[in-house]
Design a protein around this motif. Sequence first.
Motif, PDB file in Angstrom:
ATOM      1  N   GLN A 165     -20.796   4.546  -9.471  1.00 13.62           N
ATOM      2  CA  GLN A 165     -20.727   3.854  -8.195  1.00 13.62           C
ATOM      3  C   GLN A 165     -19.820   2.627  -8.250  1.00 13.62           C
ATOM      4  N   THR A 166     -19.844   1.899  -9.355  1.00 12.66           N
ATOM      5  CA  THR A 166     -18.989   0.726  -9.484  1.00 12.66           C
ATOM      6  C   THR A 166     -17.528   1.129  -9.530  1.00 12.66           C
ATOM      7  N   ALA A 167     -17.208   2.188 -10.274  1.00 11.99           N
ATOM      8  CA  ALA A 167     -15.831   2.677 -10.343  1.00 11.99           C
ATOM      9  C   ALA A 167     -15.349   3.113  -8.967  1.00 11.99           C
ATOM     10  N   ALA A 168     -16.235   3.753  -8.198  1.00  8.71           N
ATOM     11  CA  ALA A 168     -15.876   4.193  -6.851  1.00  8.71           C
ATOM     12  C   ALA A 168     -15.560   3.000  -5.959  1.00  8.71           C
ATOM     13  N   GLN A 169     -16.368   1.947  -6.060  1.00  5.28           N
ATOM     14  CA  GLN A 169     -16.133   0.754  -5.242  1.00  5.28           C
ATOM     15  C   GLN A 169     -14.823   0.071  -5.633  1.00  5.28           C
ATOM     16  N   LYS A 170     -14.528   0.039  -6.918  1.00  5.44           N
ATOM     17  CA  LYS A 170     -13.260  -0.540  -7.362  1.00  5.44           C
ATOM     18  C   LYS A 170     -12.077   0.246  -6.806  1.00  5.44           C
ATOM     19  N   LEU A 171     -12.207   1.558  -6.759  1.00  6.18           N
ATOM     20  CA  LEU A 171     -11.137   2.399  -6.208  1.00  6.18           C
ATOM     21  C   LEU A 171     -10.961   2.140  -4.716  1.00  6.18           C
ATOM     22  N   LEU A 172     -12.063   2.007  -3.993  1.00  7.23           N
ATOM     23  CA  LEU A 172     -11.966   1.727  -2.564  1.00  7.23           C
ATOM     24  C   LEU A 172     -11.253   0.402  -2.306  1.00  7.23           C
ATOM     25  N   ILE A 173     -11.550  -0.594  -3.130  1.00  2.00           N
ATOM     26  CA  ILE A 173     -10.893  -1.893  -2.976  1.00  2.00           C
ATOM     27  C   ILE A 173      -9.409  -1.785  -3.304  1.00  2.00           C
ATOM     28  N   LYS A 174      -9.099  -1.149  -4.428  1.00  2.09           N
ATOM     29  CA  LYS A 174      -7.707  -1.054  -4.874  1.00  2.09           C
ATOM     30  C   LYS A 174      -6.864  -0.229  -3.909  1.00  2.09           C
ATOM     31  N   LEU A 175      -7.396   0.897  -3.464  1.00  7.08           N
ATOM     32  CA  LEU A 175      -6.655   1.746  -2.522  1.00  7.08           C
ATOM     33  C   LEU A 175      -6.596   1.109  -1.141  1.00  7.08           C
ATOM     34  N   GLY A 176      -7.660   0.395  -0.780  1.00  7.41           N
ATOM     35  CA  GLY A 176      -7.663  -0.292   0.505  1.00  7.41           C
ATOM     36  C   GLY A 176      -6.553  -1.316   0.613  1.00  7.41           C
ATOM     37  N   GLU A 177      -6.164  -1.891  -0.512  1.00  8.26           N
ATOM     38  CA  GLU A 177      -5.081  -2.871  -0.514  1.00  8.26           C
ATOM     39  C   GLU A 177      -3.728  -2.236  -0.178  1.00  8.26           C
ATOM     40  N   GLN A 178      -3.648  -0.903  -0.277  1.00  8.71           N
ATOM     41  CA  GLN A 178      -2.401  -0.206   0.035  1.00  8.71           C
ATOM     42  C   GLN A 178      -2.237   0.041   1.545  1.00  8.71           C
ATOM     43  N   LEU A 179      -3.307  -0.118   2.310  1.00  6.68           N
ATOM     44  CA  LEU A 179      -3.284   0.293   3.717  1.00  6.68           C
ATOM     45  C   LEU A 179      -2.254  -0.443   4.574  1.00  6.68           C
ATOM     46  N   PRO A 180      -2.021  -1.748   4.398  1.00  7.87           N
ATOM     47  CA  PRO A 180      -0.983  -2.384   5.217  1.00  7.87           C
ATOM     48  C   PRO A 180       0.383  -1.727   5.069  1.00  7.87           C
ATOM     49  N   GLU A 181       0.760  -1.377   3.842  1.00  4.23           N
ATOM     50  CA  GLU A 181       2.041  -0.704   3.620  1.00  4.23           C
ATOM     51  C   GLU A 181       2.044   0.697   4.226  1.00  4.23           C
ATOM     52  N   VAL A 182       0.919   1.374   4.123  1.00  5.58           N
ATOM     53  CA  VAL A 182       0.803   2.720   4.696  1.00  5.58           C
ATOM     54  C   VAL A 182       0.975   2.659   6.211  1.00  5.58           C
ATOM     55  N   LEU A 183       0.349   1.682   6.848  1.00  3.80           N
ATOM     56  CA  LEU A 183       0.464   1.534   8.304  1.00  3.80           C
ATOM     57  C   LEU A 183       1.892   1.190   8.715  1.00  3.80           C
ATOM     58  N   ASP A 184       2.540   0.305   7.969  1.00  2.00           N
ATOM     59  CA  ASP A 184       3.926  -0.054   8.283  1.00  2.00           C
ATOM     60  C   ASP A 184       4.833   1.168   8.199  1.00  2.00           C
ATOM     61  N   LYS A 185       4.631   1.969   7.175  1.00  2.00           N
ATOM     62  CA  LYS A 185       5.440   3.175   7.002  1.00  2.00           C
ATOM     63  C   LYS A 185       5.202   4.151   8.142  1.00  2.00           C
ATOM     64  N   ALA A 186       3.949   4.333   8.520  1.00  2.00           N
ATOM     65  CA  ALA A 186       3.599   5.284   9.579  1.00  2.00           C
ATOM     66  C   ALA A 186       4.208   4.884  10.913  1.00  2.00           C
ATOM     67  N   GLN A 187       4.218   3.589  11.209  1.00  2.00           N
ATOM     68  CA  GLN A 187       4.718   3.118  12.491  1.00  2.00           C
ATOM     69  C   GLN A 187       6.238   3.203  12.596  1.00  2.00           C
ATOM     70  N   ALA A 188       6.907   3.380  11.456  1.00  2.00           N
ATOM     71  CA  ALA A 188       8.366   3.478  11.457  1.00  2.00           C
ATOM     72  C   ALA A 188       8.865   4.923  11.481  1.00  2.00           C
ATOM     73  N   ILE A 189       7.944   5.896  11.389  1.00  3.46           N
ATOM     74  CA  ILE A 189       8.326   7.314  11.335  1.00  3.46           C
ATOM     75  C   ILE A 189       8.783   7.798  12.710  1.00  3.46           C
ATOM     76  N   GLU A 190       9.962   8.427  12.765  1.00  2.95           N
ATOM     77  CA  GLU A 190      10.461   9.027  14.000  1.00  2.95           C
ATOM     78  C   GLU A 190       9.867  10.423  14.169  1.00  2.95           C
ATOM     79  N   ASP A 191       9.931  10.944  15.386  1.00  2.23           N
ATOM     80  CA  ASP A 191       9.341  12.262  15.670  1.00  2.23           C
ATOM     81  C   ASP A 191       9.834  13.333  14.707  1.00  2.23           C
ATOM     82  N   ASP A 192      11.153  13.384  14.480  1.00  6.33           N
ATOM     83  CA  ASP A 192      11.729  14.448  13.651  1.00  6.33           C
ATOM     84  C   ASP A 192      11.441  14.274  12.168  1.00  6.33           C
ATOM     85  N   ASP A 193      10.910  13.116  11.778  1.00  6.42           N
ATOM     86  CA  ASP A 193      10.624  12.862  10.363  1.00  6.42           C
ATOM     87  C   ASP A 193       9.159  13.094  10.012  1.00  6.42           C
ATOM     88  N   ILE A 194       8.351  13.485  10.996  1.00  4.82           N
ATOM     89  CA  ILE A 194       6.942  13.771  10.714  1.00  4.82           C
ATOM     90  C   ILE A 194       6.841  15.046   9.884  1.00  4.82           C
TER      91      ILE A 194
END
Length: 229
Positions: free
Chosen positions: A176-205
């Motif tokens: 359970q502790t390892a799982a929580q650490k993963l959620l925190i570490k991966l959660g830190e990637q979300l701002p970059e993921v959102l920025d990338k998603a918002q820049a995707i054009e229709d033809d690049d999906i």
Amino acid sequence: MITSTETSLLRLMQLSSASLPVGGYSFSQGLEYAVDSNWISTSEETYDWCQLLLDESIAVVDLPLLIRLLDAVNNNDAEQFAYWNATVLACRETSELSLTETAMGSALIRLLDQLELDDLEFWKKAFAEDSISFIAAFALAASHWQIDKKSALVGYCWAWLENQIAAATKLVPLGQTAAQKLLIKLGEQLPEVLDKAQAIEDDDIGASLPGLAMASAWHETQYSRLFRS
């Protein structure tokens, strides 16, 4: 007194919760085969798997399509809603991934029906029975509950990530502790993921993840399974 913004936050938490009765817990989306084949056996390898999917699948397929489906709902554009819903399903390469999308989508629509979602009958005309994607149903719920676009994207990411880590906790297995650490570490990637998603054009999906597709397809004939295929 609870404000309208706080109410939207509560609805976002409800929509993103693992307790939402849509059956997300029953699908591993290729992870079970990856663990069975020893592609993944540690917490570090679990991180690598999820981080790759966030960057090369969620950011370039799921989130850009969720953005377009939210726009279609907010503009009352049933034609665009139907088009992008069909695009979601076309991006699911295997029976398992397609079933994950439609089973969860149909379950969420049934729930929204029972919750008496406004104008749901109007939107039902935009898709055939059992062919609603979870992303499209998520967009309908988010729009109805007045959840702003960025928050909806974060909520969708979190729902996906929590289901993947819950599956990994059973399969790898992880403590359970390892799982929580993963959620925190991966959660830190979300701002970059959102920025990338918002820049995707229709033809690049779109995405090209042959390893995920093969793991998902091979899961169908795996000898012993905890998750649906």
